[in-house]
Design an enzyme around this catalytic site. Structure first.
Site, PDB file in Angstrom:
ATOM      1  N   ASP A 299      -0.251   5.118   0.812  1.00 19.51           N
ATOM      2  CA  ASP A 299      -0.536   6.148   1.818  1.00 19.51           C
ATOM      3  C   ASP A 299      -0.616   5.547   3.212  1.00 19.51           C
ATOM      4  O   ASP A 299      -1.409   4.639   3.457  1.00 19.51           O
ATOM      5  CB  ASP A 299      -1.848   6.868   1.472  1.00 19.51           C
TER       6      ASP A 299
ATOM      7  N   THR B   6      -5.160   2.952  -3.480  1.00 22.94           N
ATOM      8  CA  THR B   6      -6.313   3.655  -4.045  1.00 22.94           C
ATOM      9  C   THR B   6      -5.915   5.041  -4.543  1.00 22.94           C
ATOM     10  O   THR B   6      -6.719   5.736  -5.142  1.00 22.94           O
ATOM     11  CB  THR B   6      -7.416   3.846  -2.984  1.00 22.94           C
TER      12      THR B   6
ATOM     13  N   ASP C 183       0.864  -1.171   0.000  1.00 23.79           N
ATOM     14  CA  ASP C 183       0.000   0.000   0.000  1.00 23.79           C
ATOM     15  C   ASP C 183       0.914   1.238   0.000  1.00 23.79           C
ATOM     16  O   ASP C 183       2.114   1.133   0.300  1.00 23.79           O
ATOM     17  CB  ASP C 183      -0.871  -0.038   1.263  1.00 23.79           C
TER      18      ASP C 183
ATOM     19  N   HIS D 185     -10.523  17.664  -7.547  1.00 26.06           N
ATOM     20  CA  HIS D 185      -9.576  16.592  -7.246  1.00 26.06           C
ATOM     21  C   HIS D 185      -8.308  16.718  -8.088  1.00 26.06           C
ATOM     22  O   HIS D 185      -7.198  16.469  -7.590  1.00 26.06           O
ATOM     23  CB  HIS D 185     -10.234  15.219  -7.438  1.00 26.06           C
TER      24      HIS D 185
HETATM   25  C1  XBP Z   1      -5.277   6.177   0.321  1.00 24.89           C
HETATM   26  C2  XBP Z   1      -6.454   6.937   0.009  1.00 24.89           C
HETATM   27  C3  XBP Z   1      -6.352   7.987  -0.962  1.00 24.89           C
HETATM   28  C4  XBP Z   1      -5.550   9.182  -0.554  1.00 24.89           C
HETATM   29  C5  XBP Z   1      -5.820  10.287  -1.520  1.00 24.89           C
HETATM   30  O1  XBP Z   1      -5.636   4.845   0.628  1.00 24.89           O
HETATM   31  O2  XBP Z   1      -7.505   6.697   0.517  1.00 24.89           O
HETATM   32  O3  XBP Z   1      -7.633   8.428  -1.245  1.00 24.89           O
HETATM   33  O4  XBP Z   1      -5.939   9.586   0.736  1.00 24.89           O
HETATM   34  O5  XBP Z   1      -5.495   9.938  -2.804  1.00 24.89           O
HETATM   35  P1  XBP Z   1      -4.547   3.678   0.524  1.00 24.89           P
HETATM   36  P2  XBP Z   1      -6.334  10.472  -4.065  1.00 24.89           P
HETATM   37  O6  XBP Z   1      -3.570   3.935   1.632  1.00 24.89           O
HETATM   38  O7  XBP Z   1      -5.319   2.433   0.759  1.00 24.89           O
HETATM   39  O8  XBP Z   1      -3.953   3.733  -0.836  1.00 24.89           O
HETATM   40  O9  XBP Z   1      -6.832  11.819  -3.713  1.00 24.89           O
HETATM   41  O10 XBP Z   1      -5.360  10.451  -5.204  1.00 24.89           O
HETATM   42  O11 XBP Z   1      -7.464   9.498  -4.259  1.00 24.89           O
HETATM   43 MG    MG Z   2      -2.992   3.121   3.416  1.00 25.67          MG
END
Ligand code: XBP
Ligand code: MG
Length: 257
Positions: A12, A124, A10, A83
């Protein structure tokens, strides 16, 4: 003999702590630029993280926390435009080098590559965000370290749906038993476990209290030689940093359960 052939990360919260000082700040910059007067506090953002995906999060905010907002007729375009602006601000923040990788991440990636273990990403977040993070927090060629980068709208259903992990497994032609996933959140582990992946969790301030009942282990971070991890749940089998020896021990342990 170990069956671990690939590690799937993953982004973020797992590769780097991007949410509070990265994504949240960039959303607020986009809202301000658009003259909306919306401000997502650190606390509110924690609640908004219940929904993955930035466009989805903006909609969730309006549905639940700002119901009085008069939506423009071209609402889909409005959200997409906001966005896109947020993505520009976010990648600019990353380019300042202010968001580093979490402890142990680069060490583990390098060890995996040295041992011929394949690497992939299942996230995501928007693809540009992944390339910016890898470029600025790691190095400009780090995109090539990952055989598959599954990101953003490449699958319609984002985490907690397992689709992004299915996408990555299929692209790598690997079975879930041959891979280990790395996640930081409840939505992440639901997605990985639904795809039948053994999952190592490293928590952060937003996810510390999440339910990780199904994790192979839950840690505060991956660990460095001079900074051992803390075990929050599970059995580290005498290890104090996440390396391939520890990962193999964990996988064997979960097979014997
Ligand atoms: C990350 C997210 C993303 C980011 C924002 O989830 O939920 O929505 O917060 O990214 P994960 P975008 O850690 O499961 O990848 O604004 O590009 O969607
Ligand atoms: Mg995450």
């Amino acid at each position: 003999m170990s069956r671990v052939r690939a590690l799937i990360f993953d982004v973020d919260g797992t590769l780097a702590d991007t949410e509070r000082d990265g994504h949240r700040v960039a959303f607020n910059m986009a809202f301000s630029e658009a003259g909306l007067g919306w401000e997502w506090s650190v606390e509110l953002y924690g609640e908004l993280l219940a929904v993955t995906g930035g466009k989805e999060r903006i909609r969730f905010y309006l549905d639940k926390y700002n119901t009085g907002f008069r939506r423009p007729g071209n609402f889909n375009e409005f959200v997409a435009g906001l966005h896109a602006a947020k993505t520009t601000f976010y990648t600019r923040l990353l380019s300042n080098g202010e968001i580093p990788l979490r402890p142990g991440v680069e060490r583990l990636l390098r060890e995996a590559m040295e041992q011929g273990i394949r690497l992939a990403i299942a996230t995501t977040t928007t693809p540009e965000n992944v390339s910016a993070l890898l470029n600025y927090a790691l190095n400009p060629s780090a995109m090539d370290w990952f055989e598959v980068i599954g990101a953003g709208d490449v699958v319609p259903a984002k985490k907690p749906a397992p689709d992004i992990y299915h996408y990555v497994l299929e692209a790598m032609n690997l079975a879930p038993e041959e891979c280990v996933a790395f996640e930081d959140s409840r939505n992440g582990i639901l997605s990985a476990r639904e795809a039948r992946l053994a999952t190592i969790v490293t928590v952060n301030d937003y996810t510390r209290e999440h339910d990780f009942a199904d994790a192979a282990i839950v840690l505060d971070q991956l660990g460095e030689p001079d900074r051992p991890f803390k075990v929050l749940q599970g059995d580290a089998r005498g290890h104090d940093l996440v390396d391939l020896a520890m990962i193999r021990a964990l996988v064997e342990q979960s097979m014997n359960r």
